[in-house]
Design a protein around this motif. Structure first.
Motif, PDB file in Angstrom:
ATOM      1  N   SER A 145       0.792  -1.232   0.000  1.00 61.96           N
ATOM      2  CA  SER A 145       0.000   0.000   0.000  1.00 61.96           C
ATOM      3  C   SER A 145       0.826   1.285   0.000  1.00 61.96           C
ATOM      4  O   SER A 145       0.460   2.238  -0.710  1.00 61.96           O
ATOM      5  CB  SER A 145      -0.987  -0.002   1.169  1.00 61.96           C
ATOM      6  OG  SER A 145      -0.322  -0.067   2.407  1.00 61.96           O
ATOM      7  N   VAL A 148       1.975   1.830  -3.672  1.00 71.70           N
ATOM      8  CA  VAL A 148       0.878   2.057  -4.605  1.00 71.70           C
ATOM      9  C   VAL A 148       0.251   3.430  -4.377  1.00 71.70           C
ATOM     10  O   VAL A 148      -0.001   4.177  -5.331  1.00 71.70           O
ATOM     11  CB  VAL A 148      -0.180   0.944  -4.477  1.00 71.70           C
ATOM     12  CG1 VAL A 148      -1.384   1.247  -5.357  1.00 71.70           C
ATOM     13  CG2 VAL A 148       0.418  -0.414  -4.850  1.00 71.70           C
ATOM     14  N   VAL A 149       0.032   3.796  -3.123  1.00 71.99           N
ATOM     15  CA  VAL A 149      -0.551   5.115  -2.825  1.00 71.99           C
ATOM     16  C   VAL A 149       0.383   6.223  -3.285  1.00 71.99           C
ATOM     17  O   VAL A 149      -0.055   7.240  -3.838  1.00 71.99           O
ATOM     18  CB  VAL A 149      -0.874   5.243  -1.329  1.00 71.99           C
ATOM     19  CG1 VAL A 149      -1.283   6.675  -0.979  1.00 71.99           C
ATOM     20  CG2 VAL A 149      -1.986   4.275  -0.938  1.00 71.99           C
ATOM     21  N   ALA A 157      -6.325   5.190  -5.068  1.00 72.72           N
ATOM     22  CA  ALA A 157      -6.119   4.004  -4.237  1.00 72.72           C
ATOM     23  C   ALA A 157      -7.389   3.627  -3.490  1.00 72.72           C
ATOM     24  O   ALA A 157      -7.723   2.437  -3.371  1.00 72.72           O
ATOM     25  CB  ALA A 157      -4.971   4.240  -3.259  1.00 72.72           C
ATOM     26  N   PHE A 161      -8.620  -0.047  -4.109  1.00 70.41           N
ATOM     27  CA  PHE A 161      -8.541  -0.936  -2.941  1.00 70.41           C
ATOM     28  C   PHE A 161      -9.922  -1.471  -2.576  1.00 70.41           C
ATOM     29  O   PHE A 161     -10.059  -2.608  -2.133  1.00 70.41           O
ATOM     30  CB  PHE A 161      -7.976  -0.185  -1.731  1.00 70.41           C
ATOM     31  CG  PHE A 161      -6.488   0.070  -1.761  1.00 70.41           C
ATOM     32  CD1 PHE A 161      -5.725  -0.170  -2.894  1.00 70.41           C
ATOM     33  CD2 PHE A 161      -5.847   0.558  -0.625  1.00 70.41           C
ATOM     34  CE1 PHE A 161      -4.360   0.082  -2.908  1.00 70.41           C
ATOM     35  CE2 PHE A 161      -4.480   0.800  -0.626  1.00 70.41           C
ATOM     36  CZ  PHE A 161      -3.735   0.565  -1.770  1.00 70.41           C
TER      37      PHE A 161
END
Length: 262
Positions: A145, A148-149, A157, A161
């Motif tokens: 995370s 990716v964020v 995200a 998510f």
């Protein structure tokens, strides 16, 4: 047999995930070998840039099926330790002291998306597809995370998510996961062009430029370990929870989980 294929050419080290029979999915062997290969590349003064890719049709499909079976049966402590090993891999890639390029030759899911997000530059083939599908298993993309964020922003995200939807290369480029999308037959040319640009810069300046960009974004390697520990604890807790067990069991049994209403 090794799970990766490492080649060197003119100061460029290409590391290919080499498990095409399972779409380059992760298991503990792959995680260990890939982490070691990245550390070695970071220490080798002859390496000016690292290209990360996959062999066959996929970049990486995320968790290996047999590995997932092990997760489902493992204790919370074992799941936490397992997650920490994946966290160390992605953290090593994020802070590697060399320019990194994700050569995204095909589909990337879960941890595969995390690897792309942790690279400095990401170039993908038009036919590639992507997904952060963990919620469909009663889980979350906890370990990957932060990366990716940082790559796509919190707004995108939150959507991905929560929905676990699969998206194409054009969308991956629009939201910032990829920098460039090209036809599959033009992928090597596009990566080669970027490598030529990288080759014109001073290696020490590049190392500091990478650190600068991350520091300006508030991303600090010293704090990454503590964040990884928190996220590993989260995913371990979810994997052994009733919902996580149901989600993993449903996936392995090829049935719909109980929370899906007919």
């Amino acid at each position: 047999m090794s799970a990766i294929l490492v080649t060197d050419r003119a100061g460029v080290r290409q590391i290919a995930i080499d498990r095409p029979e399972v779409h380059n999915a992760f298991d503990d062997v792959l995680i260990g070998e890939l982490t070691a290969a990245l550390i070695e590349a970071g220490r080798d003064d002859a390496v000016r840039a690292v290209v990360l890719t996959g062999t066959g049709a996929s970049f990486s499909a995320g968790a290996d099926l047999n590995w997932m079976r092990g997760m489902a049966a493992a204790s919370k402590a074992e799941n936490r330790d397992d997650s920490l090993r994946l966290a160390a891999l992605v953290r090593t890639l994020q802070f590697l002291p060399k320019p990194t390029i994700a050569r995204v030759n095909g589909a990337a899911y879960g941890g595969g998306v995390g690897l792309i997000a942790a690279c400095d530059i990401a170039i993908g083939a038009e036919g590639a597809r992507f997904g952060l599908t963990e919620v469909k298993l009663g889980l979350v993309p906890a370990v990957i995370s932060p990366y990716v964020v940082a790559a796509i922003g919190v707004r995108q995200a939150r959507r991905l998510f929560l929905t676990g939807e699969v998206f194409d290369a054009a969308e991956a480029c629009r939201i910032g996961l990829l920098h460039r999308v090209v036809p599959a037959e033009g992928l090597d040319e596009a990566v080669g062009f970027t490598l030529k640009l990288l080759g014109k810069a001073g290696p020490n300046a590049q190392r500091e430029a990478k650190r600068l960009a991350l520091r300006m974004a508030g991303i600090d390697e010293r704090g990454a370990g503590a964040l990884d520990a928190d996220n590993a604890e989260l995913i371990a807790r979810l994997r052994v929870s009733d919902e996580g067990q149901e989600g993993l069991g449903a996936f392995l049994d090829k049935r719909a989980p109980g929370w899906i209403q007919p």
